[in-house]
Write a protein that holds these residues in place. Structure first.
Motif, PDB file in Angstrom:
ATOM      1  N   ARG A  10       2.824 -24.321   3.863  1.00 52.86           N
ATOM      2  CA  ARG A  10       2.732 -24.822   2.497  1.00 52.86           C
ATOM      3  C   ARG A  10       3.375 -23.826   1.538  1.00 52.86           C
ATOM      4  O   ARG A  10       3.448 -22.617   1.825  1.00 52.86           O
ATOM      5  CB  ARG A  10       1.286 -25.098   2.094  1.00 52.86           C
ATOM      6  CG  ARG A  10       0.371 -23.896   2.132  1.00 52.86           C
ATOM      7  CD  ARG A  10      -1.078 -24.293   1.919  1.00 52.86           C
ATOM      8  NE  ARG A  10      -1.343 -24.740   0.575  1.00 52.86           N
ATOM      9  CZ  ARG A  10      -2.007 -24.024  -0.326  1.00 52.86           C
ATOM     10  NH1 ARG A  10      -2.475 -22.828  -0.011  1.00 52.86           N
ATOM     11  NH2 ARG A  10      -2.223 -24.500  -1.525  1.00 52.86           N
ATOM     12  N   ARG A  37       3.846 -22.987  -2.859  1.00 52.89           N
ATOM     13  CA  ARG A  37       3.461 -23.310  -4.233  1.00 52.89           C
ATOM     14  C   ARG A  37       4.011 -22.249  -5.176  1.00 52.89           C
ATOM     15  O   ARG A  37       4.244 -21.089  -4.791  1.00 52.89           O
ATOM     16  CB  ARG A  37       1.963 -23.458  -4.398  1.00 52.89           C
ATOM     17  CG  ARG A  37       1.123 -22.231  -4.120  1.00 52.89           C
ATOM     18  CD  ARG A  37       0.685 -22.145  -2.707  1.00 52.89           C
ATOM     19  NE  ARG A  37      -0.377 -21.145  -2.516  1.00 52.89           N
ATOM     20  CZ  ARG A  37      -0.661 -20.642  -1.337  1.00 52.89           C
ATOM     21  NH1 ARG A  37       0.012 -21.007  -0.264  1.00 52.89           N
ATOM     22  NH2 ARG A  37      -1.648 -19.765  -1.214  1.00 52.89           N
ATOM     23  N   GLU A  50      -1.568 -19.624  -9.138  1.00 57.33           N
ATOM     24  CA  GLU A  50      -0.687 -20.488  -8.358  1.00 57.33           C
ATOM     25  C   GLU A  50      -0.796 -21.922  -8.848  1.00 57.33           C
ATOM     26  O   GLU A  50      -1.821 -22.341  -9.396  1.00 57.33           O
ATOM     27  CB  GLU A  50      -1.022 -20.407  -6.874  1.00 57.33           C
ATOM     28  CG  GLU A  50      -2.400 -20.928  -6.514  1.00 57.33           C
ATOM     29  CD  GLU A  50      -2.676 -20.825  -5.026  1.00 57.33           C
ATOM     30  OE1 GLU A  50      -2.101 -19.925  -4.385  1.00 57.33           O
ATOM     31  OE2 GLU A  50      -3.467 -21.647  -4.516  1.00 57.33           O
ATOM     32  N   ASP A  51       0.269 -22.679  -8.637  1.00 61.19           N
ATOM     33  CA  ASP A  51       0.368 -24.038  -9.147  1.00 61.19           C
ATOM     34  C   ASP A  51       0.824 -24.948  -8.015  1.00 61.19           C
ATOM     35  O   ASP A  51       1.899 -24.738  -7.433  1.00 61.19           O
ATOM     36  CB  ASP A  51       1.372 -24.076 -10.311  1.00 61.19           C
ATOM     37  CG  ASP A  51       1.442 -25.434 -10.984  1.00 61.19           C
ATOM     38  OD1 ASP A  51       0.708 -26.345 -10.557  1.00 61.19           O
ATOM     39  OD2 ASP A  51       2.222 -25.575 -11.943  1.00 61.19           O
ATOM     40  N   ASP A  52       0.015 -25.976  -7.714  1.00 64.13           N
ATOM     41  CA  ASP A  52       0.381 -26.919  -6.659  1.00 64.13           C
ATOM     42  C   ASP A  52       1.082 -28.159  -7.198  1.00 64.13           C
ATOM     43  O   ASP A  52       1.253 -29.146  -6.474  1.00 64.13           O
ATOM     44  CB  ASP A  52      -0.848 -27.333  -5.858  1.00 64.13           C
ATOM     45  CG  ASP A  52      -1.884 -28.062  -6.706  1.00 64.13           C
ATOM     46  OD1 ASP A  52      -1.668 -28.229  -7.924  1.00 64.13           O
ATOM     47  OD2 ASP A  52      -2.927 -28.464  -6.147  1.00 64.13           O
TER      48      ASP A  52
END
Length: 541
Positions: free
Chosen positions: A532, A534, A392-394
């Motif tokens: 949230r 992502r 995962e990439d924030d």
């Protein structure tokens, strides 16, 4: 001088004409302007003379090159300055193993941010104290004047004087990486990007904003006005930007994050060094107001020099003297010549050896590369009881994407061929390996039709809504999906149509940031849960 002399002459002519015409009131008003302009001209001439004297910001280093001491004649201020090797300026020009001297200096380093970058008109080492006279700096000069060499010398000198746990760098090179790539191997560097990968550069700017916020919270938690006053302060972070005008031209929406650093960085230990070819109009007034330290190499016209230094001197620097510059420190002008370093890789290697002697580095990178196109499940480690479904990439860093069955159901929304079935297989195999009770249902759209009369549909809907077991189900669209009755989290594979993606729950910020590659890459989705979202790259077995 002409900038004041010409208006003075014009005002004197006007005064004479008014006196001849017996316009006494207007003559008195014009006379006051003549006096003010004359005073400014006298003060400017006096300031130019004082600028050639010694300044407290430029000190003689104990290892100055032999034969060029403080007793040089004042006439040397207008004579060409001989370039000196950076190793000589740093004091270990004849040292066969400089890493020993570097390691020793790290042991006795103070909490400042000062380093020599070359020689002044008297042959002494010119030391720039960024913490004292900054905290931020502007470096200006035309093409070929030596701006990148100055930035390189400055970073190397700081790295030789301060350990990675005292001073760190983030390097933003918008000149193709030709200058800063040589410094990427320094243990002090926490990130180095160039304009050849704008997506990576965006991550760097976002990471700097996150770091600024982190330091603000740290200062508030410790109850201090200046982080550097703490007993155990964080490392100073020096952000170096080469060719700033390219950054503002290619990433105009993100350049404002550097303005925040210029405004708030002093008390948070963050410093900004901005390099540009034309300081007129390329650096905004809010940023320029916080950048007291100015270094101007050769420029093409006097207006640029006036903008940087308040004097036209930099326009007269010789083309045959690359690296010659004039610095304005505490409103005093000082001439210098950047050090020359024909082999920066060797010095970088020596600094790396000094870091090995101490056994410490500057910390993890502030940001990572974007998501890869392909992720293998075996390459993603998962803690006991959790199932790794990919990365995962924030927006700043890439990390593990974990699926915990105890958190409830998961809806996988996307069109065929995007990776829905592969994700369900990955979760199913992970559940069997961990002993988790997970039910996976592919192509479940028909079972959620409110008008279907099949008893199996009623059983599946009851299973999904009861919450007794974790259910992972795949849908072609979200029109029949009810949140939170059916699930509390979703993994949506975007289709590229803004209205559809927004209706599926993807935030507008992520929708706008999606690239054509994101939409083409199988397994690239958005995980939405607990307020949230992502970007995720699902793993394959």
């Amino acid at each position: 001088m002409c900038a004041y002399g010409a208006p003075l002459a014009a005002q004197c002519v006007m005064l004479a004409m008014l006196l001849a015409g017996r316009q006494w009131l207007f003559a008195m008003m014009t006379a006051s302007g003549c006096v003010a302009t004359l005073a400014s001209l006298v003060l400017m001439a006096s300031g130019r003379h004082e600028s050639r004297s010694d300044d407290a910001g430029w000190t003689m280093e104990p290892h100055a090159p032999p034969g060029r001491g403080a007793g040089a004649d004042d006439a040397a201020s207008s004579a060409p300055i001989t370039p000196i090797p950076l190793a000589d300026v740093l004091g270990f020009g004849g040292d066969a193993a400089p890493f020993r001297s570097i390691a020793h200096r790290w042991c006795v380093a103070d909490g400042g941010c000062r380093a020599p970058v070359g020689a002044d008109a008297h042959g002494r080492a010119a030391v720039i104290d960024l913490a004292c006279f900054g905290p931020h700096a502007i470096v200006a000069g035309t093409t070929g004047s030596g701006k990148s060499v100055l930035l390189q010398d400055w970073c190397l000198a700081l790295a030789c004087r301060y350990p990675p746990w005292r001073v760190q760098f983030v390097l933003l090179d918008f000149k193709g990486g030709s200058a800063m790539d040589a410094l990427a191997g320094l243990p002090h560097v926490r990130g180095c990007v160039n304009d050849l990968d704008l997506a990576y550069a965006k991550r760097a700017l976002l990471a700097l904003e996150h770091e600024l916020t982190r330091r603000e919270r740290l200062a508030a938690a410790r109850g201090v006005a200046n982080l550097m006053d703490m007993a155990d302060p964080p490392a100073r972070l020096v952000v170096v930007v080469d060719e700033f005008h390219m950054l503002t031209g290619q990433l105009p929406d993100l350049a404002g994050r550097l303005t925040r650093i210029a405004s708030l960085g002093r008390s948070l230990g963050m410093h900004l060094i901005v390099c540009t070819q034309n300081p007129l109009g390329e650096i905004g007034a809010p940023m320029k107001a916080n950048m007291a330290l100015r270094i101007c190499l050769r420029v093409r016209d006097m207006m640029q020099s006036q903008e940087m230094l308040g004097a036209a001197d930099a326009a007269g620097l010789r083309v045959t003297e690359p690296g010659a510059a004039i610095a304005r420190i505490d409103d005093v002008l000082v001439r210098l010549r950047c050090a020359c370093d024909p082999d920066p890789d060797r010095l970088v290697a020596e600094i790396g050896r000094a870091s090995q002697v101490h056994g410490r580095r500057g910390g993890p990178p502030l940001f990572t590369a974007p998501l890869p196109r392909l992720v293998h499940a075996g390459d993603v480690a998962a803690p006991p009881g959790a199932i790794a479904i990919g990365l995962e990439d924030d927006g700043v860093a890439v990390g593990q994407c974990l699926f915990d069955p105890s958190d409830g159901n998961l809806a996988v929304v996307g069109r065929p061929g995007r990776g829905r079935t592969t994700l369900l297989e990955t979760i199913g195999e992970g559940a069997r390996a961990t002993g988790a009770d997970v039910v996976c249902i592919d192509d479940a759209d028909a079972w959620f039709d409110p008008f279907v009369a099949d008893p199996e549909a009623a059983r599946i809907q009851e299973l999904v809504c009861s919450g007794r077991r974790c259910v992972v189900f795949a849908l072609g669209s979200s029109r029949r999906l009810r949140v939170p009755e059916h699930c509390t989290r979703r993994l949506v594979f975007p289709v590229g149509e803004r209205a559809v993606d927004l209706a599926d729950g993807i935030p507008a910020g992520i929708v706008d940031a999606l690239t054509a590659e994101d939409l083409r890459t199988p397994g690239r989705g958005v995980l939405i849960e607990a307020g949230r979202a992502r970007l995720v790259q699902c793993a394959v077995r």
